[in-house]
Every structure is written in structure tokens, then in C-alpha cells.
Write a protein that holds these residues in place. Sequence first.
Motif, PDB file in Angstrom:
ATOM      1  N   PHE A 125       0.825  -1.211   0.000  1.00  0.00           N
ATOM      2  CA  PHE A 125       0.000   0.000   0.000  1.00  0.00           C
ATOM      3  C   PHE A 125       0.860   1.262   0.000  1.00  0.00           C
ATOM      4  O   PHE A 125       0.513   2.262  -0.642  1.00  0.00           O
ATOM      5  N   ARG A 126       1.989   1.229   0.705  1.00  0.00           N
ATOM      6  CA  ARG A 126       2.839   2.430   0.788  1.00  0.00           C
ATOM      7  C   ARG A 126       3.658   2.630  -0.478  1.00  0.00           C
ATOM      8  O   ARG A 126       3.718   3.740  -1.028  1.00  0.00           O
ATOM      9  N   LYS A 127       4.296   1.559  -0.953  1.00  0.00           N
ATOM     10  CA  LYS A 127       5.255   1.685  -2.053  1.00  0.00           C
ATOM     11  C   LYS A 127       4.607   1.626  -3.439  1.00  0.00           C
ATOM     12  O   LYS A 127       5.000   2.370  -4.341  1.00  0.00           O
ATOM     13  N   GLU A 128       3.640   0.737  -3.607  1.00  0.00           N
ATOM     14  CA  GLU A 128       3.049   0.555  -4.935  1.00  0.00           C
ATOM     15  C   GLU A 128       1.798   1.406  -5.147  1.00  0.00           C
ATOM     16  O   GLU A 128       1.536   1.862  -6.272  1.00  0.00           O
ATOM     17  N   LEU A 129       1.032   1.600  -4.087  1.00  0.00           N
ATOM     18  CA  LEU A 129      -0.200   2.377  -4.230  1.00  0.00           C
ATOM     19  C   LEU A 129      -0.054   3.808  -3.732  1.00  0.00           C
ATOM     20  O   LEU A 129      -0.956   4.629  -3.913  1.00  0.00           O
ATOM     21  N   ASN A 130       1.081   4.095  -3.072  1.00  0.00           N
ATOM     22  CA  ASN A 130       1.377   5.448  -2.573  1.00  0.00           C
ATOM     23  C   ASN A 130       0.366   5.959  -1.547  1.00  0.00           C
ATOM     24  O   ASN A 130       0.083   7.151  -1.482  1.00  0.00           O
ATOM     25  N   TRP A 131      -0.184   5.050  -0.754  1.00  0.00           N
ATOM     26  CA  TRP A 131      -1.038   5.467   0.353  1.00  0.00           C
ATOM     27  C   TRP A 131      -0.150   6.003   1.465  1.00  0.00           C
ATOM     28  O   TRP A 131       0.967   5.509   1.679  1.00  0.00           O
ATOM     29  N   ASN A 132      -0.637   6.986   2.228  1.00  0.00           N
ATOM     30  CA  ASN A 132       0.160   7.487   3.344  1.00  0.00           C
ATOM     31  C   ASN A 132      -0.103   6.663   4.601  1.00  0.00           C
ATOM     32  O   ASN A 132      -1.076   5.890   4.665  1.00  0.00           O
ATOM     33  N   THR A 133       0.756   6.818   5.580  1.00  0.00           N
ATOM     34  CA  THR A 133       0.695   5.965   6.770  1.00  0.00           C
ATOM     35  C   THR A 133      -0.605   6.131   7.550  1.00  0.00           C
ATOM     36  O   THR A 133      -1.045   5.197   8.229  1.00  0.00           O
ATOM     37  N   LYS A 134      -1.254   7.291   7.475  1.00  0.00           N
ATOM     38  CA  LYS A 134      -2.506   7.498   8.197  1.00  0.00           C
ATOM     39  C   LYS A 134      -3.659   6.710   7.588  1.00  0.00           C
ATOM     40  O   LYS A 134      -4.678   6.482   8.239  1.00  0.00           O
ATOM     41  N   GLN A 135      -3.483   6.283   6.343  1.00  0.00           N
ATOM     42  CA  GLN A 135      -4.527   5.492   5.681  1.00  0.00           C
ATOM     43  C   GLN A 135      -4.384   4.002   5.957  1.00  0.00           C
ATOM     44  O   GLN A 135      -5.287   3.225   5.628  1.00  0.00           O
ATOM     45  N   ILE A 136      -3.270   3.591   6.533  1.00  0.00           N
ATOM     46  CA  ILE A 136      -2.951   2.169   6.676  1.00  0.00           C
ATOM     47  C   ILE A 136      -2.830   1.808   8.148  1.00  0.00           C
ATOM     48  O   ILE A 136      -1.968   2.326   8.861  1.00  0.00           O
ATOM     49  N   LYS A 137      -3.693   0.915   8.609  1.00  0.00           N
ATOM     50  CA  LYS A 137      -3.628   0.428   9.985  1.00  0.00           C
ATOM     51  C   LYS A 137      -3.303  -1.058   9.951  1.00  0.00           C
ATOM     52  O   LYS A 137      -4.032  -1.838   9.339  1.00  0.00           O
ATOM     53  N   THR A 138      -2.204  -1.438  10.577  1.00  0.00           N
ATOM     54  CA  THR A 138      -1.791  -2.842  10.563  1.00  0.00           C
ATOM     55  C   THR A 138      -1.586  -3.357  11.982  1.00  0.00           C
ATOM     56  O   THR A 138      -1.157  -2.613  12.867  1.00  0.00           O
ATOM     57  N   LYS A 139      -1.886  -4.632  12.176  1.00  0.00           N
ATOM     58  CA  LYS A 139      -1.688  -5.272  13.471  1.00  0.00           C
ATOM     59  C   LYS A 139      -1.421  -6.760  13.287  1.00  0.00           C
ATOM     60  O   LYS A 139      -2.327  -7.528  12.961  1.00  0.00           O
TER      61      LYS A 139
END
Length: 241
Positions: free
Chosen positions: A216-230
Amino acid sequence: MGLVETLIKKVLEKGTIVEKTQLSESVFKIRIRSEHIKNVDFVPGYFIRLGVGIGKDEIGLKDKVRSYSIWDIDRENKTIDLAIATHSGGIGAQWAENSQVGDEVYFKWKKGNFLLDDTADSYLMIGDLSALSHLYMINRHLPDAKQVESVIYTSDLSELFSDVDGTVPFDFYEMDQNPTAVLSEVLQKLLPNMSGKKMVYIAGDSRVCVALNKYFRKELNWNTKQIKTKPFWNPGKKGLE
């Protein structure tokens, strides 16, 4: 009981198991009642740190406590529900299998960062069996107007279960345990359906969490606030976290 366990009991809240139900071959629903629950300042996405190795001298201190998602909370009846997957085979899985109604338990609230965030317009939920109850809780507390897409994957669909209200709001997929390549193909079909401000929740197998976070960060260029991981479990270790 040793000094360490005595101290653990003093810093944790006390509760009692009042219901235990087997949801599937490897998942148990456990309901805990405690006076402390009625006044807790609860946010969907909270965990509890639960004492699962108390009374077992052969278990080290770090294995005496495990984290579990709150699947549901009823302040009026002073109860919380957990859905514990036992496929890891660790100490927590053993505790879930052997626990009985009437057993005393000790727990502490754990907030973390994998919480409800209703600031987006559309959401994508990705997870496996270990994360299903947590994602159910997040989804159930999103406003009705929000768009939700989902990929809940497992190698055995019979192990998945419905939400506390009997509904199945997510799409289930039969995939291998580490399906990163297949997931990317599915996501390419789902992502164009999402509109407005987007957010993704990724949970479960640590390998999938790492790979999809990078995707999501590298290929789709989403920012960290859009991505929640656990990461809920690590296949190289038994048990959660």
C-alpha cells in the motif's frame, strides 16, 4: 503460587468466565463478567491482556499473559466477549481449550493503535481467522454511510464464524495461509470500487501484514494514516504477539 503471580493478580482486574461456546473447530467464544467492565472508558478496537498461564510454574513470565481482542462489550451486564482461535497451538490456545465456566480470570485493558477511526469514506478490511472478531468490532461501529470492502481469508472456510448479531458482513475467501500474491490480485479488483477518503485495516499473520503494508505504501502510494496494521500472530512463534 509464586511472588510473580501474586503481583500479577494485584495489578490485573478480576473476572469470571460465565459462558463458553465453540464457534468452529478451532475457535471458542468466551464471555467474561467483571464489575470493572461497567465503568470502563471503552473504544472499539481495545484489547485485553489476559492471564493464561497463572498456576503453571513451568511457564515463563512472558508467556503467562496474552493479548486478545474485545469482540463485544455489554456494560449493563458487565461482560465482554472474546473469540479465541486455537490454531497457533500456544499457551493461549491451550487455555482457551481447557477453560471452563466459573473459572476466575485476571485481565488488564490494552488500548494500542488498532482502533476505530471513522474519518474515512471507504474502508478495506483484510485479515485471517485470528483477526476476524476484531475487524467485526471495528466494522460494527462504523457509521452506516461508510463503504466497506473486505477480504477475510482462510484455508478452511468452515473455521470462520458470523458476527455477534448473526450477520456476515465480510467476504470470505479460501486461500493458503500466506496468500500475499493472491491477495494483491484480489485487491486490484476491489480498490477501484472504493471512493472518497480511503483507509485499510490489515491484521492477522505477521508476514501478510508486513507485505501488504509495503504494497500500500510503495506501490499504491497510500500514506501511513490510511494504513492500519496489526500482526495478531507470528507463524514462527506459538501464540499471539
